[in-house]
Design a protein around this motif. Sequence first.
Motif, PDB file in Angstrom:
ATOM      1  N   ILE A 307       0.845  -1.203   0.000  1.00 37.14           N
ATOM      2  CA  ILE A 307       0.000   0.000   0.000  1.00 37.14           C
ATOM      3  C   ILE A 307       0.875   1.247   0.000  1.00 37.14           C
ATOM      4  CG2 ILE A 307      -1.651   1.321   1.387  1.00 37.14           C
ATOM      5  CD1 ILE A 307      -2.826  -1.321   2.325  1.00 37.14           C
ATOM      6  N   ILE A 308       1.945   1.215   0.816  1.00 38.31           N
ATOM      7  CA  ILE A 308       2.867   2.351   0.880  1.00 38.31           C
ATOM      8  C   ILE A 308       3.496   2.619  -0.483  1.00 38.31           C
ATOM      9  CG2 ILE A 308       5.042   3.167   1.872  1.00 38.31           C
ATOM     10  CD1 ILE A 308       4.343   1.597   4.409  1.00 38.31           C
ATOM     11  N   ASP A 309       3.949   1.545  -1.140  1.00 40.70           N
ATOM     12  CA  ASP A 309       4.609   1.693  -2.446  1.00 40.70           C
ATOM     13  C   ASP A 309       3.656   2.272  -3.486  1.00 40.70           C
ATOM     14  OD1 ASP A 309       6.886   0.636  -1.320  1.00 40.70           O
ATOM     15  OD2 ASP A 309       6.581  -1.387  -2.108  1.00 40.70           O
ATOM     16  N   ASP A 310       2.411   1.805  -3.465  1.00 44.82           N
ATOM     17  CA  ASP A 310       1.410   2.308  -4.409  1.00 44.82           C
ATOM     18  C   ASP A 310       1.126   3.787  -4.155  1.00 44.82           C
ATOM     19  OD1 ASP A 310      -0.818   1.903  -6.415  1.00 44.82           O
ATOM     20  OD2 ASP A 310      -2.018   2.463  -4.669  1.00 44.82           O
ATOM     21  N   SER A 311       1.036   4.161  -2.884  1.00 42.22           N
ATOM     22  CA  SER A 311       0.772   5.559  -2.535  1.00 42.22           C
ATOM     23  C   SER A 311       1.930   6.458  -2.957  1.00 42.22           C
ATOM     24  CB  SER A 311       0.543   5.691  -1.022  1.00 42.22           C
ATOM     25  OG  SER A 311      -0.598   4.973  -0.624  1.00 42.22           O
ATOM     26  N   LEU A 312       3.160   5.991  -2.717  1.00 37.65           N
ATOM     27  CA  LEU A 312       4.333   6.791  -3.076  1.00 37.65           C
ATOM     28  C   LEU A 312       4.397   7.017  -4.582  1.00 37.65           C
ATOM     29  CD1 LEU A 312       7.018   8.158  -2.367  1.00 37.65           C
ATOM     30  CD2 LEU A 312       8.117   5.923  -2.611  1.00 37.65           C
ATOM     31  N   LYS A 313       4.066   5.997  -5.354  1.00 40.19           N
ATOM     32  CA  LYS A 313       4.111   6.123  -6.819  1.00 40.19           C
ATOM     33  C   LYS A 313       3.184   7.239  -7.297  1.00 40.19           C
ATOM     34  CE  LYS A 313       3.543   3.393 -11.046  1.00 40.19           C
ATOM     35  NZ  LYS A 313       3.187   2.056 -11.596  1.00 40.19           N
ATOM     36  N   LEU A 314       1.974   7.280  -6.740  1.00 38.73           N
ATOM     37  CA  LEU A 314       1.011   8.311  -7.122  1.00 38.73           C
ATOM     38  C   LEU A 314       1.449   9.680  -6.620  1.00 38.73           C
ATOM     39  CD1 LEU A 314      -1.685   9.012  -8.411  1.00 38.73           C
ATOM     40  CD2 LEU A 314      -2.827   8.315  -6.301  1.00 38.73           C
ATOM     41  N   PHE A 315       1.867   9.740  -5.371  1.00 36.13           N
ATOM     42  CA  PHE A 315       2.255  10.999  -4.729  1.00 36.13           C
ATOM     43  C   PHE A 315       3.486  11.613  -5.400  1.00 36.13           C
ATOM     44  CE2 PHE A 315       4.737  13.204  -1.420  1.00 36.13           C
ATOM     45  CZ  PHE A 315       3.802  14.080  -0.896  1.00 36.13           C
ATOM     46  N   SER A 316       4.523  10.815  -5.600  1.00 37.98           N
ATOM     47  CA  SER A 316       5.793  11.351  -6.115  1.00 37.98           C
ATOM     48  C   SER A 316       5.710  11.794  -7.567  1.00 37.98           C
ATOM     49  CB  SER A 316       6.910  10.314  -5.960  1.00 37.98           C
ATOM     50  OG  SER A 316       6.638   9.144  -6.725  1.00 37.98           O
ATOM     51  N   GLY A 317       4.658  11.349  -8.270  1.00 31.16           N
ATOM     52  CA  GLY A 317       4.485  11.766  -9.656  1.00 31.16           C
ATOM     53  C   GLY A 317       4.270  13.269  -9.817  1.00 31.16           C
ATOM     54  N   PHE A 318       3.966  13.974  -8.727  1.00 36.34           N
ATOM     55  CA  PHE A 318       3.757  15.420  -8.776  1.00 36.34           C
ATOM     56  C   PHE A 318       5.065  16.199  -8.549  1.00 36.34           C
ATOM     57  CE2 PHE A 318      -0.379  13.677  -7.838  1.00 36.34           C
ATOM     58  CZ  PHE A 318      -1.249  14.471  -8.565  1.00 36.34           C
ATOM     59  N   PHE A 319       6.148  15.472  -8.271  1.00 36.82           N
ATOM     60  CA  PHE A 319       7.429  16.124  -7.978  1.00 36.82           C
ATOM     61  C   PHE A 319       8.408  15.917  -9.132  1.00 36.82           C
ATOM     62  CE2 PHE A 319       5.406  15.472  -3.961  1.00 36.82           C
ATOM     63  CZ  PHE A 319       5.870  16.477  -3.119  1.00 36.82           C
ATOM     64  N   GLU A 320       9.356  16.825  -9.251  1.00 37.17           N
ATOM     65  CA  GLU A 320      10.401  16.655 -10.248  1.00 37.17           C
ATOM     66  C   GLU A 320      11.256  15.450  -9.884  1.00 37.17           C
ATOM     67  OE1 GLU A 320      12.538  20.309 -10.540  1.00 37.17           O
ATOM     68  OE2 GLU A 320      10.809  21.459 -11.260  1.00 37.17           O
ATOM     69  N   CYS A 321      11.908  14.881 -10.896  1.00 35.55           N
ATOM     70  CA  CYS A 321      12.626  13.619 -10.733  1.00 35.55           C
ATOM     71  C   CYS A 321      13.661  13.650  -9.606  1.00 35.55           C
ATOM     72  CB  CYS A 321      13.310  13.233 -12.043  1.00 35.55           C
ATOM     73  SG  CYS A 321      12.139  12.834 -13.370  1.00 35.55           S
ATOM     74  N   ASN A 322      14.338  14.775  -9.415  1.00 35.06           N
ATOM     75  CA  ASN A 322      15.406  14.815  -8.422  1.00 35.06           C
ATOM     76  C   ASN A 322      14.896  14.704  -6.978  1.00 35.06           C
ATOM     77  OD1 ASN A 322      14.348  17.425  -9.137  1.00 35.06           O
ATOM     78  ND2 ASN A 322      15.859  18.337  -7.772  1.00 35.06           N
ATOM     79  N   TYR A 323      13.574  14.832  -6.774  1.00 36.24           N
ATOM     80  CA  TYR A 323      13.017  14.688  -5.421  1.00 36.24           C
ATOM     81  C   TYR A 323      12.444  13.289  -5.167  1.00 36.24           C
ATOM     82  CZ  TYR A 323      13.343  19.721  -4.646  1.00 36.24           C
ATOM     83  OH  TYR A 323      13.815  21.000  -4.464  1.00 36.24           O
TER      84      TYR A 323
END
Length: 358
Positions: A307-323
């Motif tokens: 669940i954590i991994d799935d959430s991170l994938k969606l969440f981090s998509g709003f940030f630039e790659c270096n973050y």
Amino acid sequence: MSKWKTFIIEFMNIYSKTFVKTVDIEHHLKTLLKQEYDDDGGYFRFSSALKNMVEEEKIQPVKARGHNHQTPPVFNEYRLVKQEKRTNPTHIKKLMTSYPFFNMTAFYDEEEFEKWKFYINRVHAFLTNNSDTKKVMLKANERSFELFRNEKFLLDKEGIKFLANLGLTLSDLNCRRTYEPFVEYRPKPSRKPKTILIIENRDTFDSVKELMMDGVNTWSGITFDMVIYGEGDKIQRSYYFLEEYQLEDYEVYYFGDLDARGIHICSELIKIDNRVKPFTPFYIELLNCYGTEPSTRTLERKLKQTIIDDSLKLFSGFFECNYRDELKKYTKIVQNIQTYIPQEGLNLAILRETGERR
């Protein structure tokens, strides 16, 4: 079938897992029967009931889980044996004639129909009678009490499944859900908000509210005209209360703790409403200020890693790659130890310094 066996079957039917622990079954009986449990034979009768139910092919032992260490011994876990549905052509024909507007497939089994007959008839009477209350849109709990004398039924799991089996929805009963209101602040209450900021924790909400009351309402070029106190996980239930505002064109940003649960809450809101997005400037400010010295804490309640991994994938998509790689640090939980940065890291002074008036 004896009372004890009936109670065991009912409990196993509502148990959250396929394999039911014997200790949980026994605890349920003790809670239900109280002194009667011991008076009627206690553990000896309980073990006999389980063995008889196995012989009657009502339950099966999970042999891989082994026996308990009591006398006489029973298995540590059991599962229900699925019973074949009995179908009677005459019964099915009667259902189709009596309830032509319902999908009655789920009630072809006569025993199942008898279990739900009262509820089916109450719904049927409501839909076929031309009553005054039928014309009034009620809250779901109000309609539930009116029909079944149980205000919780329509919105609990059984009630939702019951309506779905009939092919109906709440709107067919002319009722609707209500959602718990949230705490919010708007500088101009008479105007419908266009840009909304949801804050996970109370202190940060109060700081943003205080600044907005003072005219500071803009960060990174985005001006907010409404701030909502999310109250952690609660926002996932109360978010639908936004419907009360009858908004049409609006944006929603979320800011919470930089940890697995905070990221998960944000991702769940995005799934509810694709207008929602993390307010990345605040998260980046947290990383810039505290990324070299994040805090750690021991967790008692944690999410599954999938669940954590799935959430991170969606969440981090709003940030630039270096973050994105940096964000992974805050979703890893090793031996119940969590790395995190609380949103309170952006205190009132920092928020004032980074904000502006518009």
